[in-house]
Scaffold this active site. Sequence first.
Site, short mmCIF file in Angstrom:
data_model
loop_
_atom_site.label_atom_id
_atom_site.label_comp_id
_atom_site.label_asym_id
_atom_site.label_seq_id
_atom_site.Cartn_x
_atom_site.Cartn_y
_atom_site.Cartn_z
N LYS A 116 7.78 43.89 25.17
CA LYS A 116 7.64 44.07 26.62
C LYS A 116 7.22 45.51 26.93
O LYS A 116 6.28 45.73 27.66
CB LYS A 116 8.98 43.74 27.29
N GLU A 166 11.29 49.83 16.30
CA GLU A 166 11.17 48.88 15.19
C GLU A 166 9.83 48.15 15.24
O GLU A 166 9.12 48.05 14.23
CB GLU A 166 12.31 47.84 15.27
N GLY A 218 13.72 40.80 28.75
CA GLY A 218 13.42 40.51 27.35
C GLY A 218 14.10 39.25 26.85
O GLY A 218 13.48 38.38 26.23
N ARG A 219 15.40 39.11 27.14
CA ARG A 219 16.14 37.96 26.61
C ARG A 219 15.86 36.67 27.38
O ARG A 219 16.40 35.63 27.04
CB ARG A 219 17.64 38.29 26.58
N GLU A 238 24.17 40.76 25.81
CA GLU A 238 23.39 41.84 26.43
C GLU A 238 23.42 41.69 27.95
O GLU A 238 23.32 42.67 28.68
CB GLU A 238 21.94 41.82 25.91
N HIS A 289 33.94 25.03 6.54
CA HIS A 289 34.44 25.48 5.25
C HIS A 289 34.52 27.00 5.18
O HIS A 289 34.61 27.58 4.11
CB HIS A 289 33.55 24.93 4.13
N LYS A 331 19.46 54.44 20.72
CA LYS A 331 18.03 54.65 20.49
C LYS A 331 17.70 56.14 20.57
O LYS A 331 16.95 56.68 19.74
CB LYS A 331 17.19 53.92 21.55
O1 F6P Z 1 17.17 47.12 22.70
C1 F6P Z 1 17.32 46.11 23.61
C2 F6P Z 1 16.01 45.62 24.12
O2 F6P Z 1 15.56 46.42 25.15
C3 F6P Z 1 16.12 44.18 24.56
O3 F6P Z 1 16.59 44.03 25.83
C4 F6P Z 1 14.75 43.68 24.33
O4 F6P Z 1 14.72 42.29 24.28
C5 F6P Z 1 14.41 44.35 23.03
O5 F6P Z 1 15.01 45.61 23.12
C6 F6P Z 1 12.95 44.47 22.71
O6 F6P Z 1 12.25 45.18 23.70
P1 F6P Z 1 10.68 45.14 23.76
O7 F6P Z 1 10.25 43.75 24.00
O8 F6P Z 1 10.32 46.06 24.89
O9 F6P Z 1 10.14 45.66 22.45
#
Ligand code: F6P
Length: 566
Positions: A218, A224, A279-280, A365, A396, A524
């Site tokens: 987004k 990452e 995002g979620r 979240e 189990h 972060k």
């Molecule tokens: O670190 C949390 C977050 O901001 C989430 O809310 C989001 O889904 C994820 O990181 C990834 O964010 P992006 O889509 O901006 O890379």
Amino acid sequence: MLFDSEIDRQVRAGTALPETAPWRALAAHQREVAGLHLRELFDRDPERAQRFSLELDGLLFDYSKHRVTDGTLRLLIELARASGVPEAFAAMRRGDGINWTENRAVLHIALRAGGDRPITVDGTDVMPGIRAVLERMRSFSEAVRRGEWKGFTGRPIRAVVNLGIGGSDLGPAMVCEALGAYADGPQVRFVSNVDASDFVSATCDLDPAETLFIVASKTFTTQETMTNAHTARRWLVEALGDERAVARHFVALSTNRGAVAAFGIDASATFEFWDWVGGRYSSWSAIGLSIALAVGFERFAELLAGAREADRHAFEAPLAANIPVLMGMLGVWYRNFFGAASRAVLPYDRYLRRFPAYLQQLDMESNGKAVDRDGRALGYASGPVVWGEPGTNGQHAFFQLLHQGTELVPCDFIGVVNPAHELGDHHRKLLANFIAQTEALMRGRRADEVAAELRAAGIDEDALRALVPHRAFAGNRPSSTILLDRLTPHSLGMLMALYEHAVFVQGVVWRINSFDQWGVELGKVLAGAILGEQERLLAGDAVDLSRHDSSTQALIERCVARRASG
Ligand code: F6P
């Protein structure tokens, strides 16, 4: 806040939320019913399962194995009403800025609304933009799936790697897994972690000439994802020997067009979405491109249609017959009136094995918050820890604690009547376990029942007395059963959207903002600072680490020292 409920008015006038009338009524009621056993409730009312079940288009929601009476449900619904749940749904649908800490509307429902009804944000109808992106997703996914979209060397795309994390990974990864029986396109893989092993293991057997990368972010700034995207570009360009290959092997899904362009992905390969999609909550947006590639756009559209069905139900069904409202309010019941700190989600279907991980982000979240709408510390519990694993595996592993541990863990059992694969009696056994666990948790096994069994087995009385307490189960452990006729794109869309709305309902009752996530920011920022310090230390510079505590400082130094010497 944009909707002003009866409870809001009381809280703003100085009454603490747990002191408001609906909460106090529930607390008093809890003291009356806490001693009731579910066995007794079932014995008293042979119609309980029928009365405490709802159905939505092939999805059964059975909430009869909850520690509730008609009175409890009445009070929970009163709390939902007094908290402004109907007004909150209306505010969401109007596109009001209900994510007020980020000054944003929350309109994932628009992404799956279909039809021509305008939905406006700040006076602008967002529907034409949504339709345009969906149309581009359709034509792109069809071109790739038909082999018409060629890689740089003219070969068709056979593998797709989604580079994204959090909501840009968990939703689409879960859906692609869940719809595995429908997968008939290129194989789709997901790389989320900055841990290089993630990228290496996902790509080690792929042919770059036939691989398409989706950079799903987004913000297009997430460490990452951007690290993986740069690594992917190097991997591709080194193999194909030409920078121009990027244009045929990379697409971006993002709200940040500028950053996408700076990375080198053309606007024509960018599928946009908007800041009013959290995002979620973004699987329904361009972030779902991997789903359309894996199972086809028509099935992606069926997923959206399933969610639309759940939206219609959530917005139109009366509160007392509203599945997400009941799901949410039952969660409030255990969290705030029984002190249940966690909730287990137990899919009895291998295809749903990523569902708990997806739900963790959706729920934790969203509702892992400690201040209310007015910025004051909550004097009560908000979102629980959500966790789970597929059955029967979990039986189990951790079910022992669910049955006999000292924690009360309400469970969601999710099952499917008709399996994707018929193989001997596997599915009958799976479903037998699925149903048996809800019954066992509910019934337990009384001491007299255990004693009778042991006596019948010829155990002597001394041994029997010693064994009975260990072999008895208190029972009275609550669970919801969600039973799908089949796991299809449509039923999965419904399931996901029902949970989304249940999370929202709880956020409204707890008076929190379910749509921001400031809590993830600090880590972060600190990671960025530590990365810089590590790099300077590895380059041999002197770095003053004294601003850190001694543990953090020692860990940084050890990682650098061991690495340099290793
Ligand atoms: O670190 C949390 C977050 O901001 C989430 O809310 C989001 O889904 C994820 O990181 C990834 O964010 P992006 O889509 O901006 O890379």
